[in-house]
Design a protein around this motif. Structure first.
Motif, PDB file in Angstrom:
ATOM      1  N   ARG A 190       0.834  -1.236   0.100  1.00 15.41           N
ATOM      2  CA  ARG A 190       0.089  -0.245  -0.040  1.00 15.41           C
ATOM      3  C   ARG A 190       0.950   1.062   0.195  1.00 15.41           C
ATOM      4  N   HIS A 191       2.043   1.352   0.698  1.00 11.90           N
ATOM      5  CA  HIS A 191       2.846   2.449   0.704  1.00 11.90           C
ATOM      6  C   HIS A 191       3.196   2.676  -0.794  1.00 11.90           C
ATOM      7  N   GLN A 192       3.711   1.701  -1.552  1.00  8.83           N
ATOM      8  CA  GLN A 192       4.067   1.809  -2.840  1.00  8.83           C
ATOM      9  C   GLN A 192       3.160   2.269  -3.663  1.00  8.83           C
ATOM     10  N   ARG A 193       1.692   1.701  -3.569  1.00  6.05           N
ATOM     11  CA  ARG A 193       0.589   2.254  -4.298  1.00  6.05           C
ATOM     12  C   ARG A 193       0.340   3.739  -3.981  1.00  6.05           C
ATOM     13  N   LEU A 194       0.494   4.100  -2.704  1.00  7.46           N
ATOM     14  CA  LEU A 194       0.176   5.528  -2.250  1.00  7.46           C
ATOM     15  C   LEU A 194       1.279   6.458  -2.852  1.00  7.46           C
ATOM     16  N   GLU A 195       2.263   5.933  -3.129  1.00  2.85           N
ATOM     17  CA  GLU A 195       3.735   6.973  -3.598  1.00  2.85           C
ATOM     18  C   GLU A 195       3.143   7.191  -4.915  1.00  2.85           C
ATOM     19  N   ARG A 196       2.622   6.060  -5.894  1.00  2.00           N
ATOM     20  CA  ARG A 196       2.296   6.371  -7.125  1.00  2.00           C
ATOM     21  C   ARG A 196       1.184   7.369  -7.258  1.00  2.00           C
ATOM     22  N   ALA A 197       0.238   7.206  -6.478  1.00  2.00           N
ATOM     23  CA  ALA A 197      -1.106   8.072  -6.232  1.00  2.00           C
ATOM     24  C   ALA A 197      -0.552   9.512  -5.602  1.00  2.00           C
ATOM     25  N   HIS A 198       0.393   9.440  -5.007  1.00  2.00           N
ATOM     26  CA  HIS A 198       1.126  10.794  -4.321  1.00  2.00           C
ATOM     27  C   HIS A 198       1.660  11.523  -5.546  1.00  2.00           C
ATOM     28  N   ALA A 199       2.255  10.795  -6.393  1.00  2.00           N
ATOM     29  CA  ALA A 199       3.018  11.469  -7.682  1.00  2.00           C
ATOM     30  C   ALA A 199       2.051  11.955  -8.595  1.00  2.00           C
ATOM     31  N   ALA A 200       0.915  11.307  -8.755  1.00  2.00           N
ATOM     32  CA  ALA A 200      -0.054  11.534  -9.627  1.00  2.00           C
ATOM     33  C   ALA A 200      -0.998  12.883  -8.920  1.00  2.00           C
ATOM     34  N   ASP A 224       7.063  10.567 -17.871  1.00  2.00           N
ATOM     35  CA  ASP A 224       7.370   9.459 -17.013  1.00  2.00           C
ATOM     36  C   ASP A 224       6.393   8.554 -16.409  1.00  2.00           C
ATOM     37  N   MET A 225       5.309   9.261 -15.737  1.00  2.00           N
ATOM     38  CA  MET A 225       4.151   8.287 -15.270  1.00  2.00           C
ATOM     39  C   MET A 225       3.608   7.560 -16.403  1.00  2.00           C
ATOM     40  N   VAL A 226       3.494   8.036 -17.610  1.00  2.00           N
ATOM     41  CA  VAL A 226       2.549   7.375 -18.601  1.00  2.00           C
ATOM     42  C   VAL A 226       3.705   6.319 -19.106  1.00  2.00           C
ATOM     43  N   ALA A 227       4.949   6.786 -19.289  1.00  2.00           N
ATOM     44  CA  ALA A 227       5.810   5.830 -19.552  1.00  2.00           C
ATOM     45  C   ALA A 227       5.678   4.444 -18.506  1.00  2.00           C
ATOM     46  N   SER A 228       5.768   4.925 -17.259  1.00  2.00           N
ATOM     47  CA  SER A 228       5.834   3.614 -16.101  1.00  2.00           C
ATOM     48  C   SER A 228       4.551   3.037 -16.079  1.00  2.00           C
ATOM     49  N   GLU A 229       3.381   3.415 -17.042  1.00  2.00           N
ATOM     50  CA  GLU A 229       1.994   2.837 -17.178  1.00  2.00           C
ATOM     51  C   GLU A 229       1.395   2.859 -15.943  1.00  2.00           C
ATOM     52  N   PRO A 259      -1.727   4.079 -13.679  1.00  2.00           N
ATOM     53  CA  PRO A 259      -3.026   3.828 -13.829  1.00  2.00           C
ATOM     54  C   PRO A 259      -4.069   4.907 -14.512  1.00  2.00           C
ATOM     55  N   GLU A 260      -3.727   6.162 -14.183  1.00  2.00           N
ATOM     56  CA  GLU A 260      -4.264   7.265 -14.725  1.00  2.00           C
ATOM     57  C   GLU A 260      -3.556   7.961 -15.881  1.00  2.00           C
ATOM     58  N   SER A 261      -3.017   7.204 -16.638  1.00  2.00           N
ATOM     59  CA  SER A 261      -2.219   7.703 -17.870  1.00  2.00           C
ATOM     60  C   SER A 261      -2.983   8.582 -18.769  1.00  2.00           C
ATOM     61  N   GLU A 262      -4.096   8.018 -18.971  1.00  2.00           N
ATOM     62  CA  GLU A 262      -5.259   9.028 -19.888  1.00  2.00           C
ATOM     63  C   GLU A 262      -5.564  10.430 -19.186  1.00  2.00           C
ATOM     64  N   ARG A 263      -5.846  10.353 -17.839  1.00  2.00           N
ATOM     65  CA  ARG A 263      -6.100  11.670 -17.426  1.00  2.00           C
ATOM     66  C   ARG A 263      -4.982  12.612 -17.333  1.00  2.00           C
ATOM     67  N   LEU A 264      -3.545  11.928 -17.116  1.00  2.00           N
ATOM     68  CA  LEU A 264      -2.537  12.628 -16.878  1.00  2.00           C
ATOM     69  C   LEU A 264      -2.178  13.340 -18.214  1.00  2.00           C
ATOM     70  N   THR A 265      -2.259  12.492 -19.247  1.00  2.00           N
ATOM     71  CA  THR A 265      -2.014  13.091 -20.698  1.00  2.00           C
ATOM     72  C   THR A 265      -3.281  14.306 -21.086  1.00  2.00           C
ATOM     73  N   LEU A 266      -4.334  13.993 -20.274  1.00  2.00           N
ATOM     74  CA  LEU A 266      -5.534  15.022 -20.809  1.00  2.00           C
ATOM     75  C   LEU A 266      -5.138  16.397 -20.070  1.00  2.00           C
ATOM     76  N   ARG A 267      -4.742  15.972 -18.821  1.00  2.00           N
ATOM     77  CA  ARG A 267      -4.413  17.313 -17.954  1.00  2.00           C
ATOM     78  C   ARG A 267      -3.210  18.122 -18.550  1.00  2.00           C
ATOM     79  N   GLN A 268      -2.319  17.352 -18.958  1.00  2.00           N
ATOM     80  CA  GLN A 268      -0.931  17.919 -19.496  1.00  2.00           C
ATOM     81  C   GLN A 268      -1.484  18.837 -20.786  1.00  2.00           C
ATOM     82  N   GLY A 269      -2.134  18.190 -21.666  1.00  2.00           N
ATOM     83  CA  GLY A 269      -2.428  18.717 -23.077  1.00  2.00           C
ATOM     84  C   GLY A 269      -3.382  20.323 -22.431  1.00  2.00           C
ATOM     85  N   GLN A 270      -4.419  20.113 -21.662  1.00  2.00           N
ATOM     86  CA  GLN A 270      -4.844  21.244 -21.056  1.00  2.00           C
ATOM     87  C   GLN A 270      -3.874  22.500 -20.651  1.00  2.00           C
TER      88      GLN A 270
END
Length: 1834
Positions: free
Chosen positions: A1033-1043, A1106-1111, A1113-1124
């Motif tokens: 859970r700590h690892q998952r939360l770290e990825r969620a924290h990065a997002a 980097d997050m999209v490259a690391s697959e 889970p929220e890659s689409e949303r990340l790409t959308l927000r970066q485009g915005q």
């Protein structure tokens, strides 16, 4: 109902059209239903009559009617409901079939496009590929256009599926199929587009390569051309073309690079093909070859251009050298200084030209050197040209240097003479100034004035001495260089030295006469002035003013510094005066000198005291300044201290604990502020102490202030500390009081319980006793509370003695209350005990025994708990039992005491004692079992506690496991962070809980009975799983924290960019340029920040990638927000650029505003100068003002126009760029241009005023100079005349030269007169009178000079004419003897040729005679003139003249007789010859006239017309010959005239003969053949001479008898013949045409028209004319230009001495003038050709007497001549009657010369004759002579 079956039908259509039809049918059904609604409503309304009870007839039961109506309405509602349901089903069916229809169309289109996209046609060339790409792009557009409808249709299908439509399965299947087909179509489209672009790239490469090769071939042909031009111009053209070719070559280099890039970008299959890989090297090779050839051709063209330039420059230089050499050779060095200056000026202009030529020759030599260095083919020609040019240039420079040296030498001599004269005048002027000082008095003022003059004179003498020395050196140099002129040079120097010696002697004598008094007085004056200054300065320095404020201190200190500068300035004066005083008083013992010595000593003392006073004052002011600074800081500090004191003095002690806490916190903040201000106060105190040490004046005040501030600061600090202590004490007191208050309340509450005395009943007496025992125990337990408060109070009183009264009072009150409570409690216990002692003892024992029995039963129980809870309950019961045992122990003691009391009062002591002992034994026996049960319960608790802990740990792990395996990762950054913290807390809990688990597992070994092993293993397994899940859970939360951190950063970036967007969208505008610049700079900073923020955007982009490259889970949303974010950043950049543009635009507007304001201010400053009214006092002054104002005007015009143009350019740029403030900019621009126009108008007005003043003063100056020159010339007239012709002519030449000299003055005099006339019109009053006086003086002097010159000239002319007349008479007499012999020696003619030869010979004699006519006429005229003016040798002249005339008459008669005879013979012979020739010509031309040929086409007709026109011209020429044949012969003419004269004499009545004027000289007689019958030669000549003698001179021209034309006039008969013809015309009828023709034939030819008498034209026939002209008014009055000087088309009417203007002929006929203008009068007008007007042709000028001036333009020269002739004739008719009477009747007022220059004019031929114009000098210029003596053919 009637339509129920149709509405219940299940037919919903089989296709779309069927459904549409059913819907239409259903719409009709619904319409029918709606119609039935009205009927049902009507039925219901009608049924109401029958359902209403008690009203009218009832055919049936109303209830039945009502039921039927309700039934009807129910059926209708069901019908409507069925209709609605069926419509809904039909609509669903239509949606379904509409979906199938649309999907079918899309499927068909997709199949069609798939077939097209599957084609293998990718084009054959670039055009076809581009066409296919265009089609494919159109397909893409069509596909994009169809995608939207397809999506819409698909969405409808999905909607049908979701709604559970009956065709949902088929809809879903269709949707799936169409999506698959669409994806396949997109794949095909992408593949075809790729292949089309590849083919396009290949064909584009091939086309570009072909174009490049074609261009290379064309360029190679151009650069390979051997043509280099044949001259400079052609070579320059070739060079220019070659430059274009080179630029084109350079421009094609990127195209080749593009070819390489195209080849590299091609697919490998295309890139390696031979047509691609082999073409690029060939193109590169040709390009390199082209570049080399271009460079070679460039060099060839440059060499050719240099060669042609060298030749052309050499030719131009040679031509210039030739011209200047010719000028230098022809130039002679003049002797006058003015001429030398002119030549020098020409040399000065020559020098820059020579310098320029030298540069050109240098350039030519450089070019020649370059060409020779390249081994040019024209090497010999180049060398020859170069050598020739250099040789000529050196020769010219030598010549120029020689001429310049000669000119410089002559100039030096003339300048030397001029300087000598000026120096001599200067020295004489100074001598007069020295001599004029004799008039000054001997008092101090006079001596001082004399001293000032002599001091200035000494300076002038030093300058004069230097000038004399310079002249001496210059004289020596000039004498050495010019030995021939050494004598006058040295003489001039000697004169200078003599005058210099005289000046020095005069100066020495005057200085000696002045003596030492002036020196002493000057010293005393300087001493007085210095002492006065010293006294004033000491007074200023000794001022006791003390500044009261800091500003006054600064001002006084600045003033004191300025006094120091003044003292330093006077230091040199003091030293020089001190030295002068010592020199004056040295060795003097007189009392006055002693007094002067004392003054000097006082001066020294005052000077030293002044320095000391200044230092003291400076020190004082510095101290005062420091003191004022200290006072300023003191005021500030005192304000701070006052505020502190106020706060400290107004702080109250709070009465609550909470208020005390808040006051302490507030006071601590206040003390922090005090510490900050303490540093400032400390600095001020230190500064004050330093000021005390260095300032003794304000030390007391400063000390007082320092002590006050320091004391107040310390007091405030102590007061603050004391207040803090008091606040803290107050807090402790309030805490104590609060505790006391709480205890007091508790005591009062317990007091109520203790005072309860309700214990009279015996049944509850024991209960009450027990309660009282419990109450007593409670009192005992709370005794500690009172003790604690007592302790706190005692401590408080010990530490704070001031609080002792309050604390002590509270403590006493509490003790009093507590003692009262205890006494009350004891009293109640005693009362309860005393109420029933025995009963109480018995009950107490019974109760105790009962309790002991119950306790024993509990101790015997085997229940030690089944679980931890029950064990704990049992332990609590066990503890309660133990506590009860302690309480019961006290009861036992109380029972014991009761037993003792009863034993004392009652006799039954044993019973009481027995009961007590039994109870006591039971109580003691239960203590052992109680302890044993306690140990057993503890052992059970330990076992159950282990199991409970094991289960708790397992439960704890299970409780934490959901948190560890939770998938909730948070929806925002705080949530994620919180979850991370929770997970970290969980991990920490796990880490912290791990020892407990280990301890629990380890504690298992010490238990008697262990728990189950499965539960232990379960705990271990769950514990390991919990740790692992927590880490995951700590690892998952770290990825969620990065997002979420990315989202947060994105949100912050969007917020920041949104804030920046608000700034960018701001509409704020600057008010001036500085603010605008600041806003621009601020915006640039914001833009820079925006550019810097790009790094943040880039970092966000990297994070998202980097997050999209690391697959993630929220890659689409990340790409959308970066485009915005990227889109928002791009839009912000656009907004920034737009706002920067607006700000820069506004900045330019503010800059324009500043420039406009500055320029308007500059214009207003210039207007002050331009509006000045200073016009000068004299000629030099006004010249100076004019020159300065011209410079001002030029500078203003240049600078101002440049600035105005710059501002206008800036405004125009802003306007043209579409600035938002265009209207304001235009208004500023117009205002500025108006101000500039006003300034220019003021400058123009000022210039005109200065010009007028300059003209006036120049007039005065010129008038004075001209008057002086005229008077000088008057004195130069001699009195001597000559003795013979040579001496007389010499004297005449001298006088002519003299007249030439004064003729030069005539222009000046005339200029003065013209200036005076012009200025008199412009000025009035005294200035006009003054101008008139100056002009009159000049005119009178000039008139006198002209009169004297004219008299002298006339005398010399008479003498010369006398000697010349005698010489001419002698020569003519000798010549006439030879002519007489020639006339007699001629032979007789036999035919026309011989007659013509004889006549020519005889006419040759006549020509010779006529050639001598001028000599005779001049001789006769000279003699006659001499006789007429009464020459002093009239007798001799009359005698010579008579002899000459007689001899001439004899020769004329003899020649005429012979000529008459020859002419008669010649006329007969010529008539025969001319008649035969005329007959032959008529015979030859008759076929042409009689020809009937009219031409068959246009060309033939034109040729015939040309032939006929030629015939008409030839006929016109032959018509003169025919007229000549009709002339009468000489004999016939004489005979006719004789008969006519006889007839006239017969008809004329006899009249007495008129007296004839006396003639002193017999006129020349004409031959008899030229005289009419009956008119004697003497009479005609006498009449002619009488007319000639009566003619006055006109405009300086003598009568025409003296002109050459009168020699011809004297050969014909004059007025008598004209009179005779006029009488014949009046008396006889009109002649026949043939006779008229003969009369016209008698008219002389134009060439001989001057020999005819003059006939006056009819004035009325010539002075009326009208027609259109172009008019322009030049002058409105004398010296004033017309306001409107534009050309206007007017209709002019000339009538009776006036000229009227109309708009057209119609207005002229109605008398409506043009713009109401009155016809102008032509009296005194002048009309001539406008030679000075070049803009239009055929323009003549009309000047009126009132100063008006008009220009008129005619359509051609003939019309112009006609108008001018008629206007001049009309002007002549407007002469005054006096002028008319003075003119002779037969001649006009212009003199006979003008009259005889015109042909005879009759009224019938007035329109056929043009006017002969006359130039200004009176000579004739016939513009056009067209005389028609034949009648015009009708």
């Amino acid at each position: 109902m009637w339509s129920g079956g149709r509405l219940q039908s299940q037919d919903f259509g089989k296709h779309l059209h069927g459904v549409e039809d059913l819907l239409q049918i259903h719409a009709l059904v619904e319409a029918d239903i709606a119609v039935q609604a009205e009927r049902i409503k009507a039925v219901g309304t009608a049924a109401q009559r029958f359902t209403t009870p008690g009203e009218g007839y009832k055919p049936c039961d109303p209830q039945l009617v009502q039921e039927r109506v309700d039934m009807l309405e129910l059926c209708y509602r069901e019908l409507v409901e069925l209709a609605g349901k069926r419509r809904a089903k039909l609509e669903e069916s239509r949606r379904l079939w509409k979906f199938f229809w649309d999907m079918g169309e899309e499927e068909a289109w997709i199949r069609e496009q798939e077939q097209i996209l599957s084609s293998d046609d990718f084009g054959k060339d670039l055009t076809s590929v581009l066409r296919l790409i265009s089609k494919h792009n159109a397909f893409r557009d069509e596909m994009s256009g169809r995608y939207g409808p397809l999506q819409h249709t698909t969405a409808q299908g999905h909607c049908l599926v979701r709604e559970g439509h009956f065709g949902a399965h088929e809809v879903a299947e269709h949707i799936r199929e169409i999506e698959e087909q669409w994806q396949h179509l997109e794949a095909l489209a992408g593949e075809r587009e790729r292949r089309l672009h590849e083919a396009s790239s290949l064909y584009q490469f091939q086309a570009d390569a072909d174009d490049m090769e074609a261009w290379l071939m064309d360029a190679l042909r151009l650069v390979s051309s051997p043509e280099v031009g044949h001259d400079e111009y052609s070579t320059q053209s070739l060079v220019k073309k070659h430059k274009d070719v080179e630029e084109e070559i350079q421009n094609h280099r990127p195209a080749i690079a593009v070819l390489h890039e195209q080849a590299q970008s091609l697919p490998p299959a295309f890139a390696h093909a031979p047509e691609v890989a082999e073409r690029l090297p060939a193109v590169e090779q040709r390009y390199q070859e082209l570049a080399a050839l271009a460079e070679r051709r460039k060099q060839d063209l440059q060499d050719a251009l240099n060669l042609y330039k060298m030749f052309s420059e050499a030719d131009a230089c040679g031509l210039w050298i030739g011209e200047k050499e010719q000028w230098l050779h022809a130039m002679e060095i003049p002797e006058k200084l003015e001429d030398l200056e002119v030549v020098q000026q020409r040399f000065e202009t020559l020098e820059p030209e020579m310098n320029n030529l030298a540069l050109r020759i240098t350039a030519i030599n450089q070019i020649a050197g370059q060409l020779l260095s390249t081994d040019h083919r024209n090497k010999e020609s180049i060398q020859a040209t170069q050598e020739q040019l250099n040789t000529r240039w050196e020769r010219f420079r030598t010549l120029a240097d020689q001429k310049k040296a000669a000119l410089t030498s002559a100039l030096n001599i003339q300048n030397y003479y001029l300087e000598c004269n000026e120096t001599k005048s200067w020295m004489r002027e100074k001598t007069k100034v020295i001599e004029s000082t004799q008039e000054l008095g001997n008092d101090l003022a006079g001596v001082m004035a004399l001293q000032r003059k002599l001091t200035g004179m000494e300076r002038d003498l030093e300058a004069i001495q230097g000038k004399v020395l310079d002249l001496q050196g210059e004289a020596a140099t000039l004498a050495a260089e010019h030995p021939g002129q050494a004598t006058p040079i040295l003489d001039k120097l000697a004169d200078i030295k003599a005058v210099w010696t005289e000046l020095r002697e005069t100066m020495r004598r005057r200085e000696e006469s002045l003596g030492e008094a002036s020196k002493l007085q000057g010293f005393l004056r300087d001493l007085d002035d210095f002492q006065a200054w010293l006294s004033r300065t000491q007074t200023a320095v000794a001022s006791e003013d003390v500044p009261a404020t800091l500003a006054e201190a600064e001002q006084l200190l600045s003033q004191h510094e300025s006094i120091r500068n003044e003292i330093e300035h006077y230091k040199d004066d003091y030293q020089s005066m001190r030295a002068m005083g010592q020199e004056v008083t040295q060795g003097q013992t007189d009392a006055q000198y002693m007094f002067l010595q004392q003054r000097l000593e006082a001066l020294d003392t005052g000077w030293k005291e002044l320095g000391q006073m200044w230092e003291n004052r400076h020190h004082l002011l510095s101290q005062a300044y420091s003191f004022q600074l200290f006072l300023r800081d003191t005021k500030q500090v005192e304000g701070v201290l006052s505020n502190q004191e106020y706060v400290l003095s107004h702080t109250d002690m709070p009465s609550t604990l909470q208020g005390a806490e808040a006051s302490i916190k507030k006071h601590e903040d206040f003390m922090t502020t005090m510490e900050a201000n303490g540093e400032k106060i400390k600095g001020l105190v230190d500064a004050g102490r330093k000021l005390i040490v260095g300032d003794s004046v304000h030390a007391d005040k400063v000390q007082e202030k320092v002590d006050s501030i320091d004391g107040r600061h310390k007091r405030n600090r102590d007061a603050a500390n004391e207040l803090l202590r008091r606040l803290r004490d107050n807090r402790e007191l309030q805490h104590f009081l609060q505790d006391c208050q709480e205890l007091t309340l508790w005591i009062n509450e317990k007091m109520l319980t203790a005072q309860d005395m309700s214990y009279d009943e015996a049944r509850n007496l024991h209960t009450k006793w027990q309660k009282h025992q419990a109450f007593t125990a409670e009192l005992a337990s709370n005794k500690d509370w009172l003790d604690k408060i007592e302790k706190e109070g005692q401590q408080l009183m010990a530490e704070k003695p001031e609080l002792e009264p309050v604390v002590k009072e509270k403590l006493d009150s509490l003790h009093q209350l507590w003692d009262e409570l205890e006494s009350t409690t004891k009293t109640k216990a005693q009362c309860l005990f005393d109420a029933n002692r025995a009963e109480l003892f018995t009950q107490s024992c019974s109760a105790l025994e009962a309790w002991l029995a119950g306790l024993q039963a509990q101790l015997q129980s085997d229940d030690y708990g089944k679980d931890l809870t029950s064990v704990n309950i049992l332990l609590k019961k066990q503890q309660m039992l133990e506590n009860q045992m302690d309480v019961r122990e006290k009861e036992v003691e109380a029972i014991q005491s009761q037993a003792l009391a009863l034993s004392q009062e009652d006799a039954n002591t044993a019973e009481v004692e027995g009961k007590f002992r039994a109870v006591e034994e039971k109580f003691l026996d239960l203590r052992g079992p109680l302890k044993e049960r306690c140990h057993k319960l503890l052992a059970s608790k330990e076992e159950h506690q282990f199991n409970r802990d094991l289960e708790d740990e397992i439960l704890w792990v299970r409780e934490r496991m959901p948190m560890a395996i939770s998938t909730d990762h948070g929806k925002d950054l705080p949530t994620v962070q919180l979850l991370i913290k929770k997970n970290q807390t969980l991990q920490k809990e796990i880490q912290g809980h791990e020892p407990r688990v280990e301890e629990l597992l380890g504690r298992r070994a010490g238990l008697v009975r262990c728990g189950p092993v499965e539960r232990m293993e379960e705990l271990r397994e769950a514990w390991r799983e919990l740790g692992h899940q927590a880490e995951l859970r700590h690892q998952r939360l770290e990825r969620a924290h990065a997002a979420q951190q990315f989202y947060f950063d994105v949100a912050e970036a969007e917020a920041w960019m949104g804030e920046q967007e608000l700034h960018m969208m701001s509409q704020e505008k600057a008010k001036d340029e500085l603010i605008a610049q600041a806003m621009v700079k601020k915006h640039l900073v914001m833009e820079q920040a925006l550019d810097d923020y790009a790094q943040t955007i880039h970092q966000l982009s990297n994070q998202s990638r980097d997050m999209v490259a690391s697959e993630h889970p929220e890659s689409e949303r990340l790409t959308l927000r970066q485009g915005q974010v990227d889109k928002l950043y791009a839009s912000l950049k656009d907004l920034a650029e737009e706002r920067r543009g607006k700000l820069q635009e506004h900045q330019r507007l503010c800059q324009l505003k500043r420039d406009v304001d500055d320029l308007e201010q500059w214009i207003s400053e210039r207007e002050v100068v331009a509006a000045s009214h200073e016009l000068g006092q004299d000629y030099e002054h006004v010249t100076m003002l004019r020159d300065k104002f011209r410079e001002f005007s030029r500078d203003t015009s240049n600078i101002g126009q440049e600035r105005v143009d710059a501002v206008n350019l800036l405004a125009d740029e802003l306007i043209s760029s579409g600035h938002s403030e265009n209207a304001t900019i235009a208004e500023w621009k117009d205002g500025l241009n108006d101000a500039w126009a006003d300034l220019l108008e003021l400058i123009d007005t000022r210039s005109q005023m200065l010009a007028a003043s300059y003209e006036l003063h120049r007039f005065y100056h010129d008038a004075r100079q001209t008057l002086a020159q005229v008077q000088h010339k008057q004195k130069q007239l001699p009195d001597e005349v000559g003795r013979d012709l040579n001496t007389a002519e010499a004297m005449q030449r001298m006088h002519t030269a003299y007249e030439h000299d004064i003729q030069a003055l005539s222009a000046q005099v005339k200029q003065v007169q013209e200036d005076a006339m012009r200025l008199q019109k412009a000025y009035a009053g005294e200035k006009a009178d003054d101008i008139q006086r100056h002009e009159q003086a000049v005119s009178e002097a000039w008139t006198e000079l002209l009169s004297s010159s004219h008299g002298r000239r006339q005398l010399l002319l008479d003498t010369v004419d006398k000697f010349r007349f005698f010489k001419m008479v002698r020569d003519l007499m000798l010549w006439m003897d030879g002519v007489h012999l020639q006339i007699d020696a001629q032979e007789k003619p036999r035919d026309v040729s011989s007659a013509d030869l004889v006549i020519k010979n005889h006419q040759g004699i006549k020509a010779e005679v006529e050639a001598r006519t001028d000599s005779f006429n001049s001789c006769i005229a000279m003699g006659t003139a001499l006789l007429d003016k009464g020459h002093y040798a009239s007798d001799k002249i009359s005698e010579k003249l008579s002899q000459l005339q007689e001899r001439r008459k004899e020769i004329g008669d003899r020649w005429q007789e012979k000529m008459d005879w020859l002419q008669i013979v010649m006329e007969v012979l010529m008539f025969g010859r001319d008649a035969s020739m005329a007959e032959a010509w008529l015979s030859s031309q008759e076929p042409i006239v009689r020809s009937a040929e009219l031409g068959g086409n246009v060309d033939e007709v034109e040729n015939l017309i040309k032939r006929h026109e030629g015939f008409q011209k030839l006929a016109a020429a032959w018509e003169e010959r025919f007229l000549a044949l009709e002339k009468l012969t000489t004999l016939e003419e004489k005979e006719r005239l004789r008969h006519e004269e006889e007839e006239r004499r017969k008809r004329r009545p006899p009249t007495p003969p008129e007296p004839e004027p006396e003639v002193t000289v017999q006129p020349v007689l004409l031959p008899d053949s030229q005289q009419g019958p009956g008119l004697s030669i003497a009479d005609g000549t006498s009449t002619l001479q009488s007319h000639l003698s009566e003619l006055p001179t006109v405009n300086g021209i003598y009568p025409d008898s003296e002109s050459p034309q009168m020699s011809k006039m004297a050969e014909v008969t004059s007025g008598a013949r004209t009179d005779a013809l006029a009488e014949e015309k009046e008396q006889s009828p009109a002649p026949s045409p043939k006779a008229r023709t003969k009369l016209l034939a008698l008219t002389p030819e134009p060439a001989h028209s001057a020999t005819l008498p003059l006939q006056s034209p009819d004035p009325t026939a010539q002075e009326h004319m009208e027609g259109p002209l172009c008019r322009k008014q030049e002058m409105e009055a004398q010296g004033k230009k017309a306001a409107n000087r534009s050309w206007q088309n007017v209709y002019c009417v000339l009538r009776k001495g006036s000229l009227g203007f109309y708009k057209d002929a119609k207005n002229a006929s109605h008398g409506v003038p043009y713009h109401g203008e009155v016809p102008i009068s032509l009296q005194g007008a002048q009309c001539n050709v406008a030679l000075d007007y070049k803009k239009r042709k055929h323009v003549f000028k009309l000047g009126l007497s009132d100063g008006k001036e008009y220009l008129f333009q005619a359509k051609d020269e003939a019309e112009m001549s006609t108008w001018m002739r008629l206007i001049n004739a009309s002007v002549a008719c407007t002469l005054t009657p006096q002028q008319d009477t003075e003119d002779p009747p037969s001649l006009t007022g212009k003199g006979m010369t003008r009259a005889v220059s015109m042909p005879p004019v009759s009224p019938n031929s007035a329109t056929e004759i043009s006017v002969a114009l006359r130039s200004k000098d009176g000579k004739e210029k016939d513009r056009e002579k067209r005389f028609s003596f034949f009648k015009k053919k009708q």
